[in-house]
Scaffold this motif. Structure first.
Motif, PDB file in Angstrom:
ATOM      1  N   VAL A  12       0.839  -1.207   0.000  1.00 29.06           N
ATOM      2  CA  VAL A  12       0.000   0.000   0.000  1.00 29.06           C
ATOM      3  C   VAL A  12       0.869   1.250   0.000  1.00 29.06           C
ATOM      4  O   VAL A  12       0.600   2.218  -0.721  1.00 29.06           O
ATOM      5  CB  VAL A  12      -0.958  -0.010   1.209  1.00 29.06           C
ATOM      6  N   SER A  13       1.925   1.247   0.800  1.00 25.39           N
ATOM      7  CA  SER A  13       2.836   2.402   0.846  1.00 25.39           C
ATOM      8  C   SER A  13       3.500   2.612  -0.503  1.00 25.39           C
ATOM      9  O   SER A  13       3.698   3.751  -0.940  1.00 25.39           O
ATOM     10  CB  SER A  13       3.893   2.184   1.933  1.00 25.39           C
ATOM     11  N   ARG A  14       3.838   1.520  -1.168  1.00 22.41           N
ATOM     12  CA  ARG A  14       4.526   1.614  -2.461  1.00 22.41           C
ATOM     13  C   ARG A  14       3.602   2.116  -3.562  1.00 22.41           C
ATOM     14  O   ARG A  14       3.988   2.947  -4.387  1.00 22.41           O
ATOM     15  CB  ARG A  14       5.099   0.239  -2.825  1.00 22.41           C
ATOM     16  N   LYS A  15       2.347   1.632  -3.571  1.00 28.41           N
ATOM     17  CA  LYS A  15       1.430   1.990  -4.655  1.00 28.41           C
ATOM     18  C   LYS A  15       0.673   3.285  -4.377  1.00 28.41           C
ATOM     19  O   LYS A  15       0.269   3.980  -5.310  1.00 28.41           O
ATOM     20  CB  LYS A  15       0.452   0.837  -4.895  1.00 28.41           C
ATOM     21  N   GLY A  16       0.413   3.564  -3.113  1.00 24.97           N
ATOM     22  CA  GLY A  16      -0.208   4.830  -2.740  1.00 24.97           C
ATOM     23  C   GLY A  16      -1.631   5.019  -3.212  1.00 24.97           C
ATOM     24  O   GLY A  16      -2.062   6.144  -3.466  1.00 24.97           O
ATOM     25  N   LEU A  23      -6.958  -1.658  -1.979  1.00 26.58           N
ATOM     26  CA  LEU A  23      -6.176  -2.774  -2.504  1.00 26.58           C
ATOM     27  C   LEU A  23      -6.550  -4.112  -1.878  1.00 26.58           C
ATOM     28  O   LEU A  23      -6.644  -5.125  -2.575  1.00 26.58           O
ATOM     29  CB  LEU A  23      -4.676  -2.512  -2.297  1.00 26.58           C
ATOM     30  N   TYR A  24      -6.753  -4.125  -0.559  1.00 25.23           N
ATOM     31  CA  TYR A  24      -6.942  -5.404   0.124  1.00 25.23           C
ATOM     32  C   TYR A  24      -8.069  -5.335   1.158  1.00 25.23           C
ATOM     33  O   TYR A  24      -8.336  -4.282   1.737  1.00 25.23           O
ATOM     34  CB  TYR A  24      -5.656  -5.842   0.838  1.00 25.23           C
ATOM     35  N   ILE A  25      -8.690  -6.493   1.373  1.00 23.94           N
ATOM     36  CA  ILE A  25      -9.636  -6.689   2.472  1.00 23.94           C
ATOM     37  C   ILE A  25      -9.131  -7.867   3.293  1.00 23.94           C
ATOM     38  O   ILE A  25      -8.953  -8.968   2.753  1.00 23.94           O
ATOM     39  CB  ILE A  25     -11.063  -6.985   1.973  1.00 23.94           C
ATOM     40  N   SER A  67       2.226  -0.625  12.885  1.00 21.20           N
ATOM     41  CA  SER A  67       0.840  -0.523  13.358  1.00 21.20           C
ATOM     42  C   SER A  67      -0.172  -0.498  12.223  1.00 21.20           C
ATOM     43  O   SER A  67      -1.343  -0.822  12.412  1.00 21.20           O
ATOM     44  CB  SER A  67       0.665   0.742  14.204  1.00 21.20           C
ATOM     45  N   GLY A  68       0.270  -0.101  11.046  1.00 28.09           N
ATOM     46  CA  GLY A  68      -0.645   0.027   9.919  1.00 28.09           C
ATOM     47  C   GLY A  68      -1.325   1.381   9.850  1.00 28.09           C
ATOM     48  O   GLY A  68      -2.211   1.594   9.016  1.00 28.09           O
ATOM     49  N   ALA A  69      -0.932   2.296  10.716  1.00 27.31           N
ATOM     50  CA  ALA A  69      -1.543   3.621  10.739  1.00 27.31           C
ATOM     51  C   ALA A  69      -1.424   4.287   9.372  1.00 27.31           C
ATOM     52  O   ALA A  69      -0.351   4.318   8.768  1.00 27.31           O
ATOM     53  CB  ALA A  69      -0.879   4.491  11.801  1.00 27.31           C
ATOM     54  N   GLY A  70      -2.550   4.803   8.890  1.00 30.03           N
ATOM     55  CA  GLY A  70      -2.571   5.475   7.603  1.00 30.03           C
ATOM     56  C   GLY A  70      -2.776   4.549   6.432  1.00 30.03           C
ATOM     57  O   GLY A  70      -3.064   5.002   5.320  1.00 30.03           O
ATOM     58  N   ARG A  71      -2.594   3.245   6.652  1.00 32.40           N
ATOM     59  CA  ARG A  71      -2.764   2.275   5.564  1.00 32.40           C
ATOM     60  C   ARG A  71      -3.943   1.341   5.805  1.00 32.40           C
ATOM     61  O   ARG A  71      -4.532   0.829   4.860  1.00 32.40           O
ATOM     62  CB  ARG A  71      -1.510   1.411   5.388  1.00 32.40           C
ATOM     63  N   PHE A  72      -4.258   1.100   7.082  1.00 26.34           N
ATOM     64  CA  PHE A  72      -5.328   0.163   7.429  1.00 26.34           C
ATOM     65  C   PHE A  72      -6.533   0.908   8.001  1.00 26.34           C
ATOM     66  O   PHE A  72      -6.376   1.840   8.797  1.00 26.34           O
ATOM     67  CB  PHE A  72      -4.848  -0.842   8.479  1.00 26.34           C
TER      68      PHE A  72
END
Length: 435
Positions: free
Chosen positions: A103-107, A111-113, A129-134
């Motif tokens: 997710v960080s790479r593609k921005g 993308l995922y569940i 922690s996944g902060a900002g991505r999850f």
């Protein structure tokens, strides 16, 4: 047979869920959506409605290969059309960091569940922690509106906006109400005959006690003691009781020697990890005069059918025991209010002070608005009692320091109409409520 397979067999037609809306919103906002909740509540089926590709981590045919790949090359498991559903992701916690990295790479969002019926046994493999991505989404068993047992004539959201019109509820007598409590909101039972539906709730409890409670954190636990604790929990639904009180209850109701309070706590924590228990936190408002507010959580199962199944209670027994019926009605109504509140960006709290003044549920939204709810079986005397409690609590709130209640509602199990009393309190049967 695996509960997930049973659900897929019995769910002939997908019923729209409030979670569908929340999931779509999260997919537009974040890279990975984590759907968590109890087994058999419909997480996977809901995610499948929008997923473009799926991998089932607990598929017996491929599980060993999946587990090996998750350790050696987790990105391989993430390949597929997006959104890609990773079901029971917690079996391989290393997938968390792999998805976060992608997710960080593609921005881009959506993308995922990830779906899971427990928290990971070993979270040491998760370094971020996944902060900002999850984004997280909690699913629960179906509310009455989602299962088709409420006509949705009254909207909780409308009550917050002071928009109300009297309405007729979906007809429910005490026998039907008792059945709905014992059946629960499990999606897989809705198409079954009544006897079979009730049997599935018992099967669910069997699986929890015999295996799932031990799988929660990899600690072997006693089936017999898990059942004894769950029965004690059932007897204290809607109450702020300590572990010590549960310990005493178990001793009083069982001939076998009880385990220690520390062991009881570990069992409770395991049940929370698999989302069987979902207690309600205490509400701490600003009051005009100081009083000690009870800060203990209020004990609840995530669904009332767990309580009836573990105690061997059916609809006929509930009808003959109005006290127990009232307690488990509260569990069902709290379940529904949680589902509806989440759709409104809110949570459910419970109020009780040292003088015994108690409010069954406070629906608190993120914007600071809140509504006070008392839950009663029905009938003029109980409705009057509930309204008196609500007005008493509202009079103690210091509105110079916080907002006044957006509404006060007596939520009833029985009743033909939803209406507004002359004192401003709404009376709403649960069979006409929605989010």
């Amino acid at each position: 047979m695996h509960l997930k397979i049973l659900a897929q067999i019995f769910m002939k037609k997908y019923r729209e869920r409030i979670a569908d809306i929340l999931l779509r919103d999260q997919l537009e906002a974040t890279g990975v959506v984590l759907i968590q909740g109890p087994k058999w509540c419909g997480k996977t089926t809901t995610a499948e409605q929008v997923a473009k590709s799926v991998i089932y981590m607990d598929n017996p045919s491929n599980r060993a290969a999946y587990m090996s790949l998750a350790q050696s090359d987790p990105m391989v498991l993430l390949k597929g059309d997006n959104p890609r559903l990773i079901d029971e992701w917690q079996l391989s916690p290393s997938l968390w960091d792999a998805a976060r990295f992608d997710v960080s790479r593609k921005g881009v969002p959506g993308l995922y569940i990830f779906t899971g019926s427990s928290v990971p046994v070993d979270s040491s493999q998760i370094t971020h922690s996944g902060a900002g991505r999850f984004g997280k989404l909690t699913m629960r068993p179906m509310s009455l509106w989602e299962s088709g047992d409420s006509n949705g004539a009254i909207s909780l959201g409308d009550l917050f906006n002071h928009n109300f019109s009297a309405a007729q509820s979906l007809p429910i007598d005490i026998e039907k109400l008792s059945f709905l409590i014992c059946r629960g909101g499990w999606p897989g039972v809705l198409e079954l005959k009544p006897k079979a539906a009730l049997l599935q709730s018992r099967n669910y409890v069997d699986v929890v006690a015999e295996s799932d409670i031990s799988r929660a954190d990899g600690v072997s636990r006693s089936n017999a003691f898990a059942r004894r604790l769950m029965r004690a929990y059932a007897r204290h639904q809607g109450q702020q009781v300590s572990v010590g009180t549960l310990y005493t209850d178990i001793q009083n109701h069982d001939d076998e020697p009880s385990l220690s309070e520390d062991t009881i706590t570990s069992y409770i924590n395991a049940l929370k990890k698999i989302f069987v228990i979902e207690d309600v936190v205490a509400w701490n408002p600003n009051l005009r005069s100081k009083t000690a507010i009870r800060t203990s959580d209020t004990r609840y199962f995530v669904d009332p059918s767990i309580a009836t199944a573990i105690c061997g209670i059916g609809p006929k027994e509930l009808v003959q025991d109005l006290n127990t019926l009232g307690l488990l009605l509260e569990t069902m109504c709290v379940r529904d209010l949680r589902v509806y509140a989440e759709a409104l960006d809110g949570t459910i709290c419970h109020y009780r002070d040292k003088n015994g003044l108690e409010c069954d549920a406070v629906v608190h939204l993120r914007n600071g608005n809140y509504g006070l709810v008392e839950i009663k079986l029905g009938g003029d005397n109980l409705v009057n009692e509930g309204a008196k409690t609500l007005l008493n609590l509202a009079s103690k709130i210091d509105t110079s320091k916080m907002k006044e209640p957006a509404f006060m509602m007596v939520l009833t199990g029985l009743g033909e109409f939803a209406y507004r009393r002359t004192d401003g309190v709404y009376v709403v049967p649960v069979s006409c409520l929605k989010y």
